[in-house]
Write an enzyme that holds these catalytic residues in place. Structure first.
Site, PDB file in Angstrom:
ATOM      1  N   TYR A 254       6.533  43.658  22.160  1.00  0.00           N
ATOM      2  CA  TYR A 254       7.337  43.284  20.986  1.00  0.00           C
ATOM      3  C   TYR A 254       8.488  44.254  20.714  1.00  0.00           C
ATOM      4  O   TYR A 254       9.331  43.985  19.858  1.00  0.00           O
ATOM      5  CB  TYR A 254       6.450  43.198  19.739  1.00  0.00           C
ATOM      6  CG  TYR A 254       5.365  42.167  19.845  1.00  0.00           C
ATOM      7  CD1 TYR A 254       5.666  40.809  19.889  1.00  0.00           C
ATOM      8  CD2 TYR A 254       4.029  42.542  19.909  1.00  0.00           C
ATOM      9  CE1 TYR A 254       4.663  39.850  19.990  1.00  0.00           C
ATOM     10  CE2 TYR A 254       3.017  41.591  20.010  1.00  0.00           C
ATOM     11  CZ  TYR A 254       3.345  40.248  20.052  1.00  0.00           C
ATOM     12  OH  TYR A 254       2.352  39.310  20.150  1.00  0.00           O
TER      13      TYR A 254
ATOM     14  N   HIS B   5      12.299  39.887  16.215  1.00  0.00           N
ATOM     15  CA  HIS B   5      11.301  39.928  15.137  1.00  0.00           C
ATOM     16  C   HIS B   5      10.966  41.368  14.723  1.00  0.00           C
ATOM     17  O   HIS B   5      10.417  41.594  13.656  1.00  0.00           O
ATOM     18  CB  HIS B   5      10.038  39.204  15.601  1.00  0.00           C
ATOM     19  CG  HIS B   5       9.286  38.491  14.517  1.00  0.00           C
ATOM     20  ND1 HIS B   5       9.884  37.975  13.387  1.00  0.00           N
ATOM     21  CD2 HIS B   5       7.956  38.202  14.393  1.00  0.00           C
ATOM     22  CE1 HIS B   5       8.959  37.401  12.625  1.00  0.00           C
ATOM     23  NE2 HIS B   5       7.783  37.531  13.207  1.00  0.00           N
TER      24      HIS B   5
END
Length: 191
Positions: free
Chosen positions: A15, A20
């Site tokens: 991630y 995000h």
């Protein structure tokens, strides 16, 4: 005067530096600029920075996005920081890449991190800095887009906007939310 500065994102290398996780990247840039260092603490990576007599408690929750509210609530209570002296930093699909917004309140807009915070704090009235990531993805590909890395051509603008977001956080701390809103809400960020 203490402030809680919370960047939303997901832990894990897969991630790192995705759209995000821009909340994590902005908080990290703020901590780095002010000479702080993160430690792994309860429900979050935490750094405490001192800026001209003010203290910023900076957190990147380790709860994953959908449970961000647990970390935010814990650190607000632990540090005895009033909600209006917190700033939650996150990605926003509804804003183009050229925009950012700071507001003292507002709905979750379908953002799972905000939904979690709202549920645990029982209010939508807390300051947020929304970093526009745009919505340039094919139908049905929203998750892949949001969890994807920035395109090469987007990176210079993202870097510039991170710097502007850090500056807006400093304005929020020293001059309040109105001044921070005036600084970035009507601006179009381009290279």
């Amino acid at each position: 005067m203490k402030y809680l500065l919370a960047g939303l994102g997901n832990i894990g290398n897969e991630y790192a530096h995705t759209r995000h996780n821009i909340g994590f990247d902005i908080i990290a840039a703020f901590v780095h600029k002010h000479g702080g260092e993160f430690r792994n603490d309860r429900l979050a990576y935490v750094a405490e920075v001192k800026i001209k007599g003010r203290t910023g408690i900076c957190i990147c929750p380790t709860t994953y996005m959908n449970l961000s509210g647990k970390a935010l609530k814990f650190w607000l209570e632990k540090e005895k920081i009033p909600l209006e002296r917190s700033l939650t930093v996150l990605d926003d699909l509804a804003l183009p890449l050229s925009k950012m917004r700071i507001k003292p309140a507002g709905s979750d807009g379908g953002h799972n991190g905000l939904r979690s915070i709202q549920a645990l704090l029982n209010t939508t009235a807390y300051p947020k800095l929304r970093f526009g990531i745009g919505d340039t993805f094919p139908k049905g590909m929203q998750a892949e887009f949001v969890l994807g890395k920035w395109k090469k051509e987007e990176e210079p603008l993202v870097k510039l906007k991170i710097e502007k977001a850090v500056a807006a956080m400093e304005i929020f701390i020293f001059q309040g939310i109105e001044a921070a809103m005036n600084e970035i809400n009507s601006k179009e960020f381009t290279l």
